[in-house]
Write a protein that holds these residues in place. Sequence first.
Motif, PDB file in Angstrom:
ATOM      1  N   VAL A   8      44.676  94.365  46.762  1.00 29.17           N
ATOM      2  CA  VAL A   8      45.233  93.247  45.993  1.00 29.17           C
ATOM      3  C   VAL A   8      45.288  93.651  44.530  1.00 29.17           C
ATOM      4  CG1 VAL A   8      44.927  90.840  45.326  1.00 29.17           C
ATOM      5  CG2 VAL A   8      44.351  91.568  47.650  1.00 29.17           C
ATOM      6  N   HIS A   9      46.447  93.475  43.962  1.00 35.65           N
ATOM      7  CA  HIS A   9      46.672  93.743  42.549  1.00 35.65           C
ATOM      8  C   HIS A   9      47.093  92.448  41.869  1.00 35.65           C
ATOM      9  CE1 HIS A   9      46.968  97.772  44.224  1.00 35.65           C
ATOM     10  NE2 HIS A   9      46.775  98.238  43.008  1.00 35.65           N
ATOM     11  N   ARG A  10      47.037  92.447  40.559  1.00 37.37           N
ATOM     12  CA  ARG A  10      47.573  91.312  39.807  1.00 37.37           C
ATOM     13  C   ARG A  10      48.444  91.828  38.687  1.00 37.37           C
ATOM     14  NH1 ARG A  10      41.920  89.036  37.276  1.00 37.37           N
ATOM     15  NH2 ARG A  10      40.987  91.075  37.077  1.00 37.37           N
ATOM     16  N   TRP A  22      47.176  95.659  37.783  1.00 38.69           N
ATOM     17  CA  TRP A  22      45.771  96.018  37.718  1.00 38.69           C
ATOM     18  C   TRP A  22      45.118  95.590  39.021  1.00 38.69           C
ATOM     19  CZ3 TRP A  22      44.024  99.178  34.193  1.00 38.69           C
ATOM     20  CH2 TRP A  22      42.668  99.333  34.001  1.00 38.69           C
ATOM     21  N   ARG A  23      44.239  96.405  39.531  1.00 40.06           N
ATOM     22  CA  ARG A  23      43.514  96.045  40.749  1.00 40.06           C
ATOM     23  C   ARG A  23      42.760  94.740  40.519  1.00 40.06           C
ATOM     24  NH1 ARG A  23      41.446 100.481  43.863  1.00 40.06           N
ATOM     25  NH2 ARG A  23      39.926  98.953  44.598  1.00 40.06           N
ATOM     26  N   ALA A  24      42.869  93.806  41.446  1.00 39.20           N
ATOM     27  CA  ALA A  24      42.266  92.480  41.299  1.00 39.20           C
ATOM     28  C   ALA A  24      40.744  92.524  41.278  1.00 39.20           C
ATOM     29  CB  ALA A  24      42.755  91.556  42.406  1.00 39.20           C
ATOM     30  N   LEU A  28      39.679  93.233  33.699  1.00 42.69           N
ATOM     31  CA  LEU A  28      40.860  93.601  32.915  1.00 42.69           C
ATOM     32  C   LEU A  28      40.452  94.324  31.640  1.00 42.69           C
ATOM     33  CD1 LEU A  28      43.045  90.374  33.177  1.00 42.69           C
ATOM     34  CD2 LEU A  28      43.282  92.520  34.427  1.00 42.69           C
ATOM     35  N   PRO A  29      41.254  95.290  31.229  1.00 47.85           N
ATOM     36  CA  PRO A  29      40.964  95.962  29.967  1.00 47.85           C
ATOM     37  C   PRO A  29      41.218  95.009  28.801  1.00 47.85           C
ATOM     38  CG  PRO A  29      42.995  96.808  30.932  1.00 47.85           C
ATOM     39  CD  PRO A  29      42.419  95.841  31.905  1.00 47.85           C
ATOM     40  N   GLU A  30      40.566  95.256  27.712  1.00 50.24           N
ATOM     41  CA  GLU A  30      40.720  94.418  26.525  1.00 50.24           C
ATOM     42  C   GLU A  30      42.190  94.359  26.109  1.00 50.24           C
ATOM     43  OE1 GLU A  30      39.072  94.318  21.976  1.00 50.24           O
ATOM     44  OE2 GLU A  30      37.804  95.189  23.531  1.00 50.24           O
ATOM     45  N   GLY A  31      42.638  93.170  25.779  1.00 52.86           N
ATOM     46  CA  GLY A  31      44.006  92.985  25.310  1.00 52.86           C
ATOM     47  C   GLY A  31      45.009  92.673  26.414  1.00 52.86           C
ATOM     48  N   TRP A  32      44.566  92.644  27.662  1.00 45.28           N
ATOM     49  CA  TRP A  32      45.443  92.338  28.792  1.00 45.28           C
ATOM     50  C   TRP A  32      44.971  91.056  29.455  1.00 45.28           C
ATOM     51  CZ3 TRP A  32      49.814  95.098  29.945  1.00 45.28           C
ATOM     52  CH2 TRP A  32      49.969  96.300  29.251  1.00 45.28           C
ATOM     53  N   TYR A  33      45.931  90.262  29.923  1.00 46.52           N
ATOM     54  CA  TYR A  33      45.641  88.952  30.491  1.00 46.52           C
ATOM     55  C   TYR A  33      46.361  88.802  31.826  1.00 46.52           C
ATOM     56  CZ  TYR A  33      44.625  88.593  25.576  1.00 46.52           C
ATOM     57  OH  TYR A  33      44.146  88.853  24.323  1.00 46.52           O
ATOM     58  N   GLU A  35      48.694  87.367  34.383  1.00 46.58           N
ATOM     59  CA  GLU A  35      49.950  86.630  34.227  1.00 46.58           C
ATOM     60  C   GLU A  35      50.078  85.536  35.270  1.00 46.58           C
ATOM     61  OE1 GLU A  35      54.265  86.626  35.730  1.00 46.58           O
ATOM     62  OE2 GLU A  35      52.388  87.159  36.679  1.00 46.58           O
ATOM     63  N   GLY A  36      49.341  85.659  36.370  1.00 49.08           N
ATOM     64  CA  GLY A  36      49.352  84.629  37.395  1.00 49.08           C
ATOM     65  C   GLY A  36      49.883  85.080  38.741  1.00 49.08           C
ATOM     66  N   THR A  37      50.453  86.266  38.818  1.00 52.33           N
ATOM     67  CA  THR A  37      50.982  86.785  40.071  1.00 52.33           C
ATOM     68  C   THR A  37      50.020  87.812  40.637  1.00 52.33           C
ATOM     69  OG1 THR A  37      53.241  86.474  39.264  1.00 52.33           O
ATOM     70  CG2 THR A  37      52.948  87.989  41.101  1.00 52.33           C
ATOM     71  N   SER A  38      49.780  87.724  41.937  1.00 50.31           N
ATOM     72  CA  SER A  38      48.962  88.740  42.595  1.00 50.31           C
ATOM     73  C   SER A  38      49.548  89.023  43.968  1.00 50.31           C
ATOM     74  CB  SER A  38      47.505  88.288  42.706  1.00 50.31           C
ATOM     75  OG  SER A  38      47.408  87.125  43.494  1.00 50.31           O
ATOM     76  N   GLY A  39      49.199  90.179  44.509  1.00 48.63           N
ATOM     77  CA  GLY A  39      49.682  90.593  45.817  1.00 48.63           C
ATOM     78  C   GLY A  39      49.507  92.084  45.975  1.00 48.63           C
ATOM     79  N   THR A  40      50.302  92.669  46.847  1.00 52.62           N
ATOM     80  CA  THR A  40      50.243  94.117  47.011  1.00 52.62           C
ATOM     81  C   THR A  40      50.817  94.782  45.764  1.00 52.62           C
ATOM     82  OG1 THR A  40      52.440  94.296  48.001  1.00 52.62           O
ATOM     83  CG2 THR A  40      50.583  93.913  49.509  1.00 52.62           C
TER      84      THR A  40
END
Length: 69
Positions: A8-10, A22-24, A28-33, A35-40
């Motif tokens: 699962v990624h997001r 990014w792997r769920a 998360l690395p600093e500065g990244w948020y 977005e709301g979508t996840s899946g393969t």
Amino acid sequence: MSDSDESVHRVVRNDEEQYSIWRADRELPEGWYAEGTSGTREECLEHIGRVWTDMRPLSVRQHMAATSV
């Protein structure tokens, strides 16, 4: 856990409105948020392909909009 299609990624985005995945199961690395979508991995990349139509960073788009007036 491998980076197989079953993982699962997001979709993540930074302040410059640049996208990545990014792997769920990872912080998360600093500065990244999220977005709301996840899946393969493939589903996330397809989503990014649909929504990220202007690859220029936000600051560049804003600068160009301000100077074109």
